[in-house]
Design a protein around this motif. Sequence first.
Motif, PDB file in Angstrom:
ATOM      1  N   TYR A 169       1.089  -1.257  -0.188  1.00  0.00           N
ATOM      2  CA  TYR A 169       0.299   0.201  -0.558  1.00  0.00           C
ATOM      3  C   TYR A 169       1.099   1.573   0.424  1.00  0.00           C
ATOM      4  CZ  TYR A 169      -3.708   3.430   1.273  1.00  0.00           C
ATOM      5  OH  TYR A 169      -4.084   4.521   1.585  1.00  0.00           O
ATOM      6  N   LYS A 170       1.717   1.205   0.690  1.00  0.00           N
ATOM      7  CA  LYS A 170       2.953   2.459   0.685  1.00  0.00           C
ATOM      8  C   LYS A 170       3.441   2.437  -0.492  1.00  0.00           C
ATOM      9  CE  LYS A 170       4.162   2.072   6.093  1.00  0.00           C
ATOM     10  NZ  LYS A 170       4.653   1.620   6.771  1.00  0.00           N
ATOM     11  N   SER A 171       3.892   2.003  -1.360  1.00  0.00           N
ATOM     12  CA  SER A 171       4.466   2.250  -2.103  1.00  0.00           C
ATOM     13  C   SER A 171       3.572   2.511  -3.700  1.00  0.00           C
ATOM     14  CB  SER A 171       5.122   0.299  -2.857  1.00  0.00           C
ATOM     15  OG  SER A 171       6.172  -0.162  -2.214  1.00  0.00           O
ATOM     16  N   LEU A 211       0.535   6.852  -8.737  1.00  0.00           N
ATOM     17  CA  LEU A 211      -1.092   7.127  -9.021  1.00  0.00           C
ATOM     18  C   LEU A 211      -1.096   8.184 -10.608  1.00  0.00           C
ATOM     19  CD1 LEU A 211      -2.556   7.430  -6.009  1.00  0.00           C
ATOM     20  CD2 LEU A 211      -1.936   5.431  -7.405  1.00  0.00           C
ATOM     21  N   ASN A 212      -1.121   8.025 -11.553  1.00  0.00           N
ATOM     22  CA  ASN A 212      -2.094   8.527 -12.245  1.00  0.00           C
ATOM     23  C   ASN A 212      -3.245   8.898 -13.284  1.00  0.00           C
ATOM     24  OD1 ASN A 212      -1.690   6.858 -13.865  1.00  0.00           O
ATOM     25  ND2 ASN A 212       0.214   6.272 -14.560  1.00  0.00           N
ATOM     26  N   SER A 213      -4.218   8.588 -12.575  1.00  0.00           N
ATOM     27  CA  SER A 213      -5.159   8.976 -13.104  1.00  0.00           C
ATOM     28  C   SER A 213      -5.494  10.223 -11.988  1.00  0.00           C
ATOM     29  CB  SER A 213      -6.404   7.777 -11.969  1.00  0.00           C
ATOM     30  OG  SER A 213      -6.058   6.497 -12.350  1.00  0.00           O
ATOM     31  N   GLN A 214      -6.314  11.095 -12.885  1.00  0.00           N
ATOM     32  CA  GLN A 214      -6.924  12.463 -12.554  1.00  0.00           C
ATOM     33  C   GLN A 214      -7.761  12.382 -11.336  1.00  0.00           C
ATOM     34  OE1 GLN A 214      -8.698  13.169 -16.824  1.00  0.00           O
ATOM     35  NE2 GLN A 214      -6.312  14.128 -17.438  1.00  0.00           N
ATOM     36  N   LEU A 215      -8.552  11.354 -11.336  1.00  0.00           N
ATOM     37  CA  LEU A 215      -9.397  11.158 -10.704  1.00  0.00           C
ATOM     38  C   LEU A 215      -9.177   9.920  -9.656  1.00  0.00           C
ATOM     39  CD1 LEU A 215     -12.242  12.291  -8.561  1.00  0.00           C
ATOM     40  CD2 LEU A 215     -13.297  11.105  -9.790  1.00  0.00           C
ATOM     41  N   ILE A 216      -8.461   9.956  -8.268  1.00  0.00           N
ATOM     42  CA  ILE A 216      -8.581   8.423  -6.937  1.00  0.00           C
ATOM     43  C   ILE A 216      -9.192   8.924  -6.134  1.00  0.00           C
ATOM     44  CG2 ILE A 216      -6.948   7.312  -6.164  1.00  0.00           C
ATOM     45  CD1 ILE A 216      -4.735   8.852  -7.962  1.00  0.00           C
ATOM     46  N   LEU A 217     -10.320   7.416  -5.943  1.00  0.00           N
ATOM     47  CA  LEU A 217     -11.179   7.807  -5.190  1.00  0.00           C
ATOM     48  C   LEU A 217     -10.797   6.255  -3.843  1.00  0.00           C
ATOM     49  CD1 LEU A 217     -14.312   7.638  -7.338  1.00  0.00           C
ATOM     50  CD2 LEU A 217     -13.157  10.240  -5.856  1.00  0.00           C
ATOM     51  N   ILE A 218     -11.645   6.467  -2.753  1.00  0.00           N
ATOM     52  CA  ILE A 218     -11.218   5.902  -1.604  1.00  0.00           C
ATOM     53  C   ILE A 218     -12.493   5.650  -0.510  1.00  0.00           C
ATOM     54  CG2 ILE A 218     -10.199   7.385  -0.442  1.00  0.00           C
ATOM     55  CD1 ILE A 218      -8.683   4.201   1.189  1.00  0.00           C
ATOM     56  N   PRO A 219     -13.212   4.622  -1.167  1.00  0.00           N
ATOM     57  CA  PRO A 219     -14.656   4.664  -0.144  1.00  0.00           C
ATOM     58  C   PRO A 219     -14.222   3.688   0.879  1.00  0.00           C
ATOM     59  CG  PRO A 219     -15.051   3.220  -1.744  1.00  0.00           C
ATOM     60  CD  PRO A 219     -12.705   3.207  -2.411  1.00  0.00           C
ATOM     61  N   GLY A 240      -9.421   6.073 -10.712  1.00  0.00           N
ATOM     62  CA  GLY A 240      -8.676   4.888 -10.259  1.00  0.00           C
ATOM     63  C   GLY A 240      -8.740   4.859  -8.248  1.00  0.00           C
ATOM     64  N   PHE A 241      -9.214   4.022  -8.330  1.00  0.00           N
ATOM     65  CA  PHE A 241     -10.349   3.791  -6.699  1.00  0.00           C
ATOM     66  C   PHE A 241     -10.025   2.643  -6.282  1.00  0.00           C
ATOM     67  CE2 PHE A 241     -13.299   0.688  -9.462  1.00  0.00           C
ATOM     68  CZ  PHE A 241     -12.995   0.004  -8.711  1.00  0.00           C
ATOM     69  N   PHE A 242      -9.214   2.607  -4.485  1.00  0.00           N
ATOM     70  CA  PHE A 242      -8.927   1.813  -3.900  1.00  0.00           C
ATOM     71  C   PHE A 242     -10.095   1.166  -3.085  1.00  0.00           C
ATOM     72  CE2 PHE A 242      -5.495   4.947  -4.226  1.00  0.00           C
ATOM     73  CZ  PHE A 242      -4.324   4.134  -3.673  1.00  0.00           C
ATOM     74  N   ILE A 243     -10.090   0.075  -2.954  1.00  0.00           N
ATOM     75  CA  ILE A 243     -11.167  -1.110  -2.178  1.00  0.00           C
ATOM     76  C   ILE A 243     -10.307  -1.517  -0.635  1.00  0.00           C
ATOM     77  CG2 ILE A 243     -12.735  -3.247  -2.079  1.00  0.00           C
ATOM     78  CD1 ILE A 243     -13.620  -0.436  -3.712  1.00  0.00           C
ATOM     79  N   GLY A 296      -3.928  13.025  -2.052  1.00  0.00           N
ATOM     80  CA  GLY A 296      -4.646  13.711  -2.931  1.00  0.00           C
ATOM     81  C   GLY A 296      -6.080  13.267  -3.014  1.00  0.00           C
ATOM     82  N   VAL A 297      -6.091  11.639  -2.831  1.00  0.00           N
ATOM     83  CA  VAL A 297      -7.254  10.391  -3.282  1.00  0.00           C
ATOM     84  C   VAL A 297      -8.772  11.115  -2.409  1.00  0.00           C
ATOM     85  CG1 VAL A 297      -7.721   8.781  -2.723  1.00  0.00           C
ATOM     86  CG2 VAL A 297      -5.607   9.324  -3.090  1.00  0.00           C
ATOM     87  N   HIS A 298      -9.922  11.099  -2.748  1.00  0.00           N
ATOM     88  CA  HIS A 298     -10.928  11.552  -2.148  1.00  0.00           C
ATOM     89  C   HIS A 298     -11.840  10.956  -0.901  1.00  0.00           C
ATOM     90  CE1 HIS A 298     -11.130  15.816  -4.679  1.00  0.00           C
ATOM     91  NE2 HIS A 298     -10.180  14.547  -5.694  1.00  0.00           N
ATOM     92  N   PRO A 299     -11.687  10.445  -0.338  1.00  0.00           N
ATOM     93  CA  PRO A 299     -12.662   9.604   1.089  1.00  0.00           C
ATOM     94  C   PRO A 299     -14.241   9.835   0.552  1.00  0.00           C
ATOM     95  CG  PRO A 299     -11.937  11.249   2.220  1.00  0.00           C
ATOM     96  CD  PRO A 299     -11.577  12.221   1.156  1.00  0.00           C
ATOM     97  N   VAL A 300     -15.236   8.916  -0.022  1.00  0.00           N
ATOM     98  CA  VAL A 300     -16.288   8.882  -0.353  1.00  0.00           C
ATOM     99  C   VAL A 300     -16.861   7.798   0.755  1.00  0.00           C
ATOM    100  CG1 VAL A 300     -16.100   9.770  -2.516  1.00  0.00           C
ATOM    101  CG2 VAL A 300     -16.224   7.587  -2.577  1.00  0.00           C
ATOM    102  N   THR A 301     -18.401   7.632   0.954  1.00  0.00           N
ATOM    103  CA  THR A 301     -19.037   7.174   1.239  1.00  0.00           C
ATOM    104  C   THR A 301     -19.956   5.892   0.248  1.00  0.00           C
ATOM    105  OG1 THR A 301     -21.217   6.146   2.388  1.00  0.00           O
ATOM    106  CG2 THR A 301     -20.914   8.531   1.914  1.00  0.00           C
ATOM    107  N   LEU A 302     -20.588   4.977   0.509  1.00  0.00           N
ATOM    108  CA  LEU A 302     -21.000   3.889  -0.230  1.00  0.00           C
ATOM    109  C   LEU A 302     -22.447   3.871   0.088  1.00  0.00           C
ATOM    110  CD1 LEU A 302     -18.827   1.697  -1.329  1.00  0.00           C
ATOM    111  CD2 LEU A 302     -18.485   3.414  -2.743  1.00  0.00           C
TER     112      LEU A 302
END
Length: 254
Positions: free
Chosen positions: A160-162, A167-175, A200-203, A221-227
């Motif tokens: 995860y740290k690496s 990351l090179n996506s224009q928008l990155i999300l993390i639920p 890009g998005f993290f699960i 710079g990752v955007h947290p979101v709720t599902l």
Amino acid sequence: MYQFHIPKVLTSATDDLKNNKMEILGEEAHHIANVLRLKEGAIVGLFDGIGNKATGVLIDVDHDRILVELHKEKMANTEPPIEVTLYQSLPKKEKLELIIQKATELGVKNIVPIITRRTIVHIDNQKVKKKVERWNKIAQEACKQSGRAYIPKVSEPISYKSIFSQLNSQLILIPYEAEEKRGLRQVLKSFKTSIPKSVGFFIGPEGGWDKDEIQMALDNGVHPVTLGPRILRTETASLAVLTMILYELGDLGG
């Protein structure tokens, strides 16, 4: 019409085409001749895994060699208008294989397994290569079933740290289950007037994200979101998020 993967570029400029004819060898030839038992005259679909498709007719069928005459070649229009990368915390074997299969059918571009603090599964370094080969084979088979012409790349697991340096996506999300302000739908709708070319998005893992991991994502710079109000299993969350992204910003739903 059956579709087969040919690891050769399906354009008239390639040396693999001679008089508009192409040989099929190896596993796919065996499948055509000995499993499906297709005969001369059968019409088949071909794809090269990098976006090109063709239709053709079998003109010579042997048990380990097939000769096909191409009738029509084209750039496929089966790919979403945005590139979506899934950063999937490594789950148990069956779950990851399901995620790869279904995410490929939906239209994912890349799948990157990640090792988080609460990841339960640990893969022996000596077995990583075989695992990755199997994962990519699953993606290939899912392409054949779904009619895609581009095979998503499934990478080797990375810590995860690496991952943040890649990351090179224009928008990155993390639920994240503790996020209460911004919903995924709200964030996606805010980008509909200026749709990003890549998302890009993290699960997270079955045990959930560690707070330090969420902070690391925010710092990068990752955007947290709720599902929503319900907690989803990791395999449910990955496919749900991918579906929503491709519905709001891509071509899912027509």
